[in-house]
Design a protein around this motif. Structure first.
Motif, PDB file in Angstrom:
ATOM      1  N   LEU A 169      70.488 -75.978 108.630  1.00 20.50           N
ATOM      2  CA  LEU A 169      70.808 -75.396 110.134  1.00 20.50           C
ATOM      3  C   LEU A 169      70.272 -76.310 111.189  1.00 20.50           C
ATOM      4  CD1 LEU A 169      69.397 -71.684 109.342  1.00 20.50           C
ATOM      5  CD2 LEU A 169      71.736 -72.348 109.454  1.00 20.50           C
ATOM      6  N   GLU A 213      71.337 -76.495 115.212  1.00 26.51           N
ATOM      7  CA  GLU A 213      70.357 -75.607 115.897  1.00 26.51           C
ATOM      8  C   GLU A 213      69.255 -76.242 116.231  1.00 26.51           C
ATOM      9  OE1 GLU A 213      69.994 -71.906 113.731  1.00 26.51           O
ATOM     10  OE2 GLU A 213      72.133 -71.565 113.233  1.00 26.51           O
ATOM     11  N   ASP A 273      65.374 -71.864 116.144  1.00 24.18           N
ATOM     12  CA  ASP A 273      66.240 -71.059 115.801  1.00 24.18           C
ATOM     13  C   ASP A 273      66.734 -71.242 114.264  1.00 24.18           C
ATOM     14  OD1 ASP A 273      66.601 -70.041 118.021  1.00 24.18           O
ATOM     15  OD2 ASP A 273      68.376 -71.312 118.747  1.00 24.18           O
ATOM     16  N   ARG A 308      63.987 -69.716 112.284  1.00 23.42           N
ATOM     17  CA  ARG A 308      64.083 -68.210 112.181  1.00 23.42           C
ATOM     18  C   ARG A 308      65.234 -67.630 111.596  1.00 23.42           C
ATOM     19  NH1 ARG A 308      64.845 -67.739 117.300  1.00 23.42           N
ATOM     20  NH2 ARG A 308      66.910 -67.429 117.376  1.00 23.42           N
ATOM     21  N   HIS A 309      66.465 -68.506 111.472  1.00 28.95           N
ATOM     22  CA  HIS A 309      67.572 -68.088 110.713  1.00 28.95           C
ATOM     23  C   HIS A 309      67.389 -68.343 109.183  1.00 28.95           C
ATOM     24  CE1 HIS A 309      70.282 -68.497 114.608  1.00 28.95           C
ATOM     25  NE2 HIS A 309      69.683 -67.210 114.448  1.00 28.95           N
ATOM     26  N   THR A 312      65.058 -65.568 107.633  1.00 30.93           N
ATOM     27  CA  THR A 312      65.625 -64.491 107.444  1.00 30.93           C
ATOM     28  C   THR A 312      66.644 -64.492 106.152  1.00 30.93           C
ATOM     29  OG1 THR A 312      65.763 -64.070 110.128  1.00 30.93           O
ATOM     30  CG2 THR A 312      67.438 -62.806 108.729  1.00 30.93           C
ATOM     31  N   ARG A 313      67.423 -65.529 106.129  1.00 29.87           N
ATOM     32  CA  ARG A 313      68.411 -65.505 105.084  1.00 29.87           C
ATOM     33  C   ARG A 313      67.798 -65.856 103.433  1.00 29.87           C
ATOM     34  NH1 ARG A 313      72.972 -70.052 107.643  1.00 29.87           N
ATOM     35  NH2 ARG A 313      73.449 -68.765 109.561  1.00 29.87           N
TER      36      ARG A 313
END
Length: 206
Positions: free
Chosen positions: A99, A104, A108, A111-112, A115-116
């Motif tokens: 990412l 990004e 960010d 965080r992503h 989450t994934r």
């Protein structure tokens, strides 16, 4: 075993450091990974001692304390836990790097990525805790210590270490996560993203 233990620790930590350094092209990431893994193993050792070298948990786990830990267990736990924890540590970091390389910010991307990957990491941890927990139900004290210690260690590692401390440390460090000293630029890259990007196809104009 006692005399050889430092060599095993040095080999495992050193190999993990070098592989992470070559994979992520950062000197901060391998240092942070080694520290977090040592915290995880240290916490597991502490809980193991608190439970099995004392008598307060005898009724709960159904054993009679001999006030000692099996001599082979600390080294065994270190090697197994380091391998397991590095597995999903690299899994999470790979998503973060993908990412971040896509544009990004580190915050960010962290965080992503968390989450994934949370579902996969949690599912794997639940399976390992359940399997190791079965060994903790056996009557043989050495096997009970092994099963309990591994189950608790994986639980701590997948929750406190990977879900809290890892993203928090990466967020605090920001772009410093990807720092590589100039004198290490000559090192080869093990990452598939390490090669040069293909040139973009120019847009056609009428």
């Amino acid at each position: 075993m006692k005399s050889r233990m430092p060599y095993v620790f040095a080999f495992v930590l050193g190999l993990a450091f070098v592989l992470l350094l070559l994979t992520f092209r950062s000197i901060v990431i391998p240092i942070k990974a080694v520290v977090l893994n040592l915290l995880s193993v240290g916490a597991a050792y502490g809980i193991l001692v608190a439970v099995f070298q004392h008598t307060w948990a005898e009724g709960i786990l159904g054993f009679q304390s001999n006030r000692s830990i099996a001599s082979w267990l600390p080294l065994f736990m270190f090697v197994v836990l380091f391998g397991l924890s590095m597995d999903y540590h690299v899994f999470i970091l790979s998503r973060v790097k993908e990412l971040h390389d896509a544009g990004e910010s580190t915050e960010d991307a962290v965080r992503h990525a968390i989450t994934r990957t949370a579902g996969t990491v949690t599912s794997a941890a639940i399976i390992m805790v359940a399997v190791f927990g079965l060994f903790g139900t056996l009557s043989e004290i050495d096997i009970k210590q092994m099963g309990f210690g591994l189950a608790v260690a994986v639980l701590i590692d997948a929750t406190i270490i990977r879900a809290v401390l890892l993203p928090a440390a990466m967020k605090l460090l920001g772009e410093w996560n990807w720092y590589l000293p100039a004198w290490l630029e000559w090192l080869p890259s093990l990452s598939p993203e390490g090669g040069e990007k293909a040139p973009e196809t120019p847009a056609l104009v009428d």
